[in-house]
Design an enzyme around this catalytic site. Structure first.
Site, PDB file in Angstrom:
ATOM      1  CE  LYS A 263      -4.247   1.615   2.201  1.00 39.89           C
ATOM      2  NZ  LYS A 263      -5.016   1.902   0.991  1.00 39.89           N
TER       3      LYS A 263
HETATM    4  N1  PMP Z   1      -7.700  -1.854  -3.306  1.00 43.43           N
HETATM    5  C1  PMP Z   1      -7.149  -0.642  -3.164  1.00 43.43           C
HETATM    6  C2  PMP Z   1      -6.426  -0.059  -4.316  1.00 43.43           C
HETATM    7  C3  PMP Z   1      -7.263   0.045  -1.950  1.00 43.43           C
HETATM    8  O1  PMP Z   1      -6.713   1.250  -1.803  1.00 43.43           O
HETATM    9  C4  PMP Z   1      -7.973  -0.537  -0.878  1.00 43.43           C
HETATM   10  C5  PMP Z   1      -8.123   0.200   0.405  1.00 43.43           C
HETATM   11  N2  PMP Z   1      -7.031  -0.027   1.247  1.00 43.43           N
HETATM   12  C6  PMP Z   1      -8.528  -1.809  -1.078  1.00 43.43           C
HETATM   13  C7  PMP Z   1      -8.371  -2.438  -2.306  1.00 43.43           C
HETATM   14  C8  PMP Z   1      -9.254  -2.497   0.030  1.00 43.43           C
HETATM   15  O2  PMP Z   1      -8.349  -2.865   1.035  1.00 43.43           O
HETATM   16  P1  PMP Z   1      -8.777  -3.001   2.553  1.00 43.43           P
HETATM   17  O3  PMP Z   1      -9.950  -3.888   2.566  1.00 43.43           O
HETATM   18  O4  PMP Z   1      -7.600  -3.605   3.203  1.00 43.43           O
HETATM   19  O5  PMP Z   1      -9.105  -1.637   3.022  1.00 43.43           O
END
Ligand code: PMP
Length: 298
Positions: A154
């Site tokens: 991320k």
């Molecule tokens: N894909 C992207 C590109 C994101 O930014 C997020 C948000 N973090 C998600 C998927 C979903 O991830 P999570 O469920 O861990 O928030």
């Protein structure tokens, strides 16, 4: 507003006023998008206690993201979880969004750093705004090439792609974008993963070109408990168009149904979809209303 004169954050190992902190205008993160972050939520649970949802998973992902990018990472999850609760308490927050960011020092070169810094911010976020269904546009932007980036990290720089896609969708009158991967298969939204339903089975893109979300993992576990079949596989645009229903999932998005793709409506009424059942189960899970136990360590 994200903060005011009375907002506290965790910074340089201490709880301090946000208004009294500073950052370096020569920082490598600011200039090159070379940093990592998390998006976490806390909820006021059924018992009235505020709980951070999947806090260990989020801080473990933060560490993995930092390591993937060669950013020095020196914090223990326990310490950061404690700091996050402290930020919530000091700001009197219950339903909140928590944003840890690991950033680099001043460095205009591409060389690695000897240290990183961490900040944890939080602001109020009301849960379950996702009752509305989204009108989604297939983006003209692809997800980044997984051979060009550590796509499962991320990383701050990846979000230029998300911003472009989301802004394009909104400029065209849609609520949100849906991005394909470099091979033209369905990948994910700008900040959320996608599931589709076809003839009673759920499908979601396998990892490779997506951020494999913590909410996505929670949905997979909920499916197991609810006996809903779910298959991780490549999803073609045609399969996407022919789906009976679809939903996005993510920490901020929670579980949110999709009404239409490129103005073509999905045919199954939302209330009759697996997505609607999962939305309810997820709500119960984050507020600890249910006995549904997910994330048993393997
Ligand atoms: N894909 C992207 C590109 C994101 O930014 C997020 C948000 N973090 C998600 C998927 C979903 O991830 P999570 O469920 O861990 O928030």
């Amino acid at each position: 507003m994200y903060y005011n004169d009375n907002t506290f954050i965790y910074w340089q190992g201490e709880i301090v006023k946000a208004s009294e902190t500073k950052t370096d205008l020569y920082g490598q993160t600011l200039h090159y998008g070379y940093g990592v972050f998390e998006g976490i939520r806390s909820y006021k649970t059924a018992s009235g206690i505020t709980k951070i949802f999947k806090e260990v998973e989020h801080f473990e992902r933060l560490q993995k993201s930092a390591e993937a990018l060669n950013l020095p990472y020196t914090w223990a999850a326990d310490q950061l979880i404690k700091a996050s609760y402290e930020v919530l308490i000091r700001n009197n927050l219950q339903d909140a969004y928590i944003r840890p960011l690991v950033y680099a020092p001043a460095n205009m070169s591409f060389n690695p750093n000897k240290e990183s810094f961490i900040v944890i911010e939080a602001w109020e976020m009301q849960p379950f705004l996702g009752e509305k269904l989204l009108s989604v546009m297939t983006s003209s932007f692809q997800r980044p090439n997984p051979k060009a980036f550590k796509i499962e990290a991320k990383a701050t720089g990846h979000y230029v792609n998300s911003i472009l896609a989301s802004q394009e969708a909104k400029a065209n009158g849609f609520d949100e974008a849906l991005l394909k991967d470099i091979n033209g298969n369905i990948a994910e939204g700008p900040g959320a993963n996608i599931f589709i339903e076809k003839e009673g089975v759920l499908y979601t893109p396998q990892p490779g070109s997506i951020l494999p979300g913590i909410t996505r993992a929670a949905v997979l576990e909920i499916c197991k408990k609810l006996n809903i079949s779910v298959i991780e596989k490549e999803i073609s645009p045609k399969e996407m168009q022919e789906a009976d229903s679809a939903f996005f999932c993510g920490t901020a998005a929670e579980i949110i149904g999709i009404a239409s793709l490129d103005k073509v409506a999905f045919t199954k009424p939302w209330n009759e979809t697996h997505g609607a059942k999962i939305q309810k189960a997820y709500k119960d899970l984050v507020t600890e209303k249910s006995t549904l136990k997910v994330f048993q360590p393997a």
